[in-house]
Write a protein that holds these residues in place. Structure first.
Motif, short mmCIF file in Angstrom:
data_model
loop_
_atom_site.label_atom_id
_atom_site.label_comp_id
_atom_site.label_asym_id
_atom_site.label_seq_id
_atom_site.Cartn_x
_atom_site.Cartn_y
_atom_site.Cartn_z
N GLY A 81 0.85 -1.13 -0.01
CA GLY A 81 0.02 -0.13 -0.16
C GLY A 81 0.81 1.36 -0.03
O GLY A 81 2.04 1.23 0.50
N ASN A 138 -2.20 3.24 3.14
CA ASN A 138 -2.96 2.22 2.01
C ASN A 138 -3.81 3.18 0.95
O ASN A 138 -4.76 2.63 0.53
CB ASN A 138 -3.47 0.99 2.60
CG ASN A 138 -2.57 0.16 3.18
OD1 ASN A 138 -1.35 0.04 2.87
ND2 ASN A 138 -3.02 -0.14 4.58
N LEU A 147 -3.52 4.02 -1.96
CA LEU A 147 -3.61 3.38 -3.45
C LEU A 147 -2.57 1.90 -3.16
O LEU A 147 -1.70 2.01 -2.37
CB LEU A 147 -2.70 4.33 -4.27
CG LEU A 147 -3.49 5.53 -4.86
CD1 LEU A 147 -2.63 6.23 -6.09
CD2 LEU A 147 -4.68 5.02 -5.27
N PRO A 148 -3.10 1.05 -3.82
CA PRO A 148 -2.37 -0.12 -3.98
C PRO A 148 -1.26 0.08 -5.00
O PRO A 148 -0.99 0.80 -5.87
CB PRO A 148 -3.43 -1.22 -4.63
CG PRO A 148 -3.90 -0.26 -5.61
CD PRO A 148 -4.34 0.88 -4.65
N ASP A 162 -10.63 -1.38 -5.34
CA ASP A 162 -9.55 -0.85 -6.41
C ASP A 162 -8.07 -1.98 -6.23
O ASP A 162 -7.57 -2.14 -7.31
CB ASP A 162 -9.01 0.43 -5.82
CG ASP A 162 -8.27 0.84 -4.76
OD1 ASP A 162 -8.40 -0.14 -3.86
OD2 ASP A 162 -7.95 1.77 -4.49
N HIS A 163 -8.02 -2.61 -5.16
CA HIS A 163 -6.88 -3.42 -4.95
C HIS A 163 -7.14 -4.74 -5.79
O HIS A 163 -5.86 -5.51 -6.17
CB HIS A 163 -6.36 -3.75 -3.58
CG HIS A 163 -7.65 -4.63 -2.93
ND1 HIS A 163 -7.91 -5.91 -2.64
CD2 HIS A 163 -8.52 -3.86 -2.53
CE1 HIS A 163 -8.97 -6.18 -2.17
NE2 HIS A 163 -9.66 -4.99 -1.90
N THR A 208 -7.50 -1.33 -10.36
CA THR A 208 -6.50 -0.24 -10.70
C THR A 208 -6.68 0.80 -9.47
O THR A 208 -8.14 1.07 -9.06
CB THR A 208 -6.65 0.55 -11.87
OG1 THR A 208 -7.93 1.08 -12.19
CG2 THR A 208 -6.18 -0.26 -13.07
N GLY A 209 -5.89 1.39 -8.93
CA GLY A 209 -5.77 2.35 -7.90
C GLY A 209 -6.49 3.65 -8.39
O GLY A 209 -5.83 4.48 -8.42
N SER A 210 -7.77 3.52 -8.41
CA SER A 210 -8.41 4.93 -9.01
C SER A 210 -9.92 4.52 -8.63
O SER A 210 -10.45 3.56 -8.37
CB SER A 210 -8.42 5.05 -10.52
OG SER A 210 -8.96 4.03 -11.28
#
Length: 417
Positions: A270, A360, A362-363, A386-387, A390-392
């Motif tokens: 993360g 954490n 974003l992944p 999102d994990h 994609t991290g969004s």
């Protein structure tokens, strides 16, 4: 907690973040009885907004991208009262500020960079080619290409090391929450495409207005806040008030909580970010533009009240600054020194309003990155977030939508009671 057979949900969704709310919405639309259990006192997960000392402060620096397909499908954008950032970014360098703008919207800025000797022609040509490809090429081509790091992809695209270090590395550090450009180029190309095709904005009431609108579209009493789940059982889940039974459980929490509830899931590394909020008597930058630092002493900074004046109740300006990790409070002095240089202002009078660390946030997304993964974990057990994509915001919503599709497909499969 006593539940009658008629009250018992068909599906339990654990977590009222973007993924859980999207999953619940699609299942409810399909006619299933859905219950969402959220540990916090309101919906949103990592997408939260607080009111602090008369200011609107988001949980970490947040922007809202209007081009995401899931966003356009699910949200009433006019009801969010969005106001845009400038279509470009300012870079603080030792030689002064550098303005890099979307070449499809502000081509004169690019011409000025070359004639002023600030950027090499090869870099401007590569910048234009990268942006044209992002605007015109189908997304399927991005997904199909072999994956490498963003740093490798930028070198392959013809950018000089100097331009990468001056612009891409400081700018993308704030997007990826890592400053080595080790993130998947596949994800970078999709992000670049979304930025050029959409508009980066802020909702009038903060980013928390987004999950609030998603939750408002669910059936009445479908979401239950302040209901942390401690474990899954063969027939449902256990939380503070006892056991709630349901044949299907979707875990839509962050990666760490998902791994605790579903042993066997390996959460990605993360990325953590801390955002500092300061109140200022006069705006140090009279435009709604993101400012980054070529020396990467901070990720990005902006005057939020230049984007949304209503973020301040008393007319003062609100400056947001994000930094990697969770620095000690004593390190904030060095950040203020960097901000004084970047803004050309005396930051000694800036009043600290709020400090929020999002762990954490974003992944990690190292190549090769699968842009989506199945949400199926075991019979009657699913995991999304999102994990798993994609991290969004787009990744979270899309993963929740995939979970709903897979739940419905499994429930409708022959032999399913």
């Amino acid at each position: 907690m006593a539940e009658t057979q008629d009250d018992r949900p068909d599906v339990l969704v654990i977590g009222a973040g973007a993924a859980g709310l999207a999953c619940a919405a699609d299942l409810a639309t399909a006619g299933l009885r859905v219950r969402v259990l959220e540990a916090e006192d309101t919906v949103g997960g990592r997408i939260r907004t607080d009111r602090v000392a008369g200011f609107t402060t988001d949980r970490g620096f947040q922007v809202f991208n209007t081009s995401y397909p899931q966003v356009r499908r699910r949200l009433d954008l006019p009801a969010l009262f969005l106001r845009p950032f400038t279509a470009g970014v300012l870079v603080h360098t030792d030689g002064g500020r550098l303005r890099l703008a979307d070449p499809t919207r502000r081509p004169r800025d690019g011409i000025g960079l070359v004639t002023g000797g600030r950027v090499k022609p090869r870099d401007l040509l590569a910048f234009g080619a990268l942006s044209a490809h992002a605007m015109l090429a189908p997304a399927s081509r991005v997904r199909a290409r072999p994956d490498v790091t963003t740093r490798t992809a930028l070198a392959d695209a013809g950018f000089s090391d100097d331009f990468v270090e001056t612009f891409f590395r400081p700018f993308l550090s704030g997007v990826f929450l890592e400053d080595s450009l080790d993130t998947s180029a596949r994800f970078f190309h999709l992000v670049w495409r979304s930025m050029l095709r959409g508009t980066l904005c802020l909702p009038r009431d903060g980013i928390g207005a987004v999950p609030a609108q998603l939750a408002a579209g669910l059936p009445q009493r479908a979401v239950r806040t302040s209901s942390p789940v401690s474990a899954l059982t063969p027939g449902g889940v256990v939380f503070g008030e006892g056991e709630l039974r349901a044949p299907v459980v979707v875990v839509a929490t962050g990666a760490g909580a998902a791994a605790r509830l579903l042993p066997g899931i390996e959460p990605p590394v993360g990325r953590t970010v801390t955002t500092l909020y300061h109140a200022v008597e006069r705006s140090p930058l009279r435009e709604p533009t993101l400012l980054v630092d070529a020396r990467r002493r901070f990720l990005n900074t902006c005057v939020l009240t230049e984007v949304q004046p209503g973020y301040s109740d008393d007319g003062r300006s609100l400056v947001s600054t994000s930094v990697l990790g969770a620095p000690a409070p004593a390190e904030e002095a060095a950040v203020l020194t960097a901000l004084a240089e970047a803004y050309g202002a005396d930051t000694g009078t800036w009043e600290p309003v709020h400090r929020v660390t999002v762990r954490n946030a974003l992944p990690g997304m190292s190549p090769p990155l699968p842009l989506t993964r199945t949400t199926r974990f075991a019979p009657g057990r699913y995991v999304c977030g999102d994990h798993r994509a994609t991290g969004s915001l787009q990744g979270a919503l899309a993963s929740g939508a995939r979970a709903a599709r897979e739940v419905l497909a499994d429930l409708r499969a022959p032999g399913t009671s």
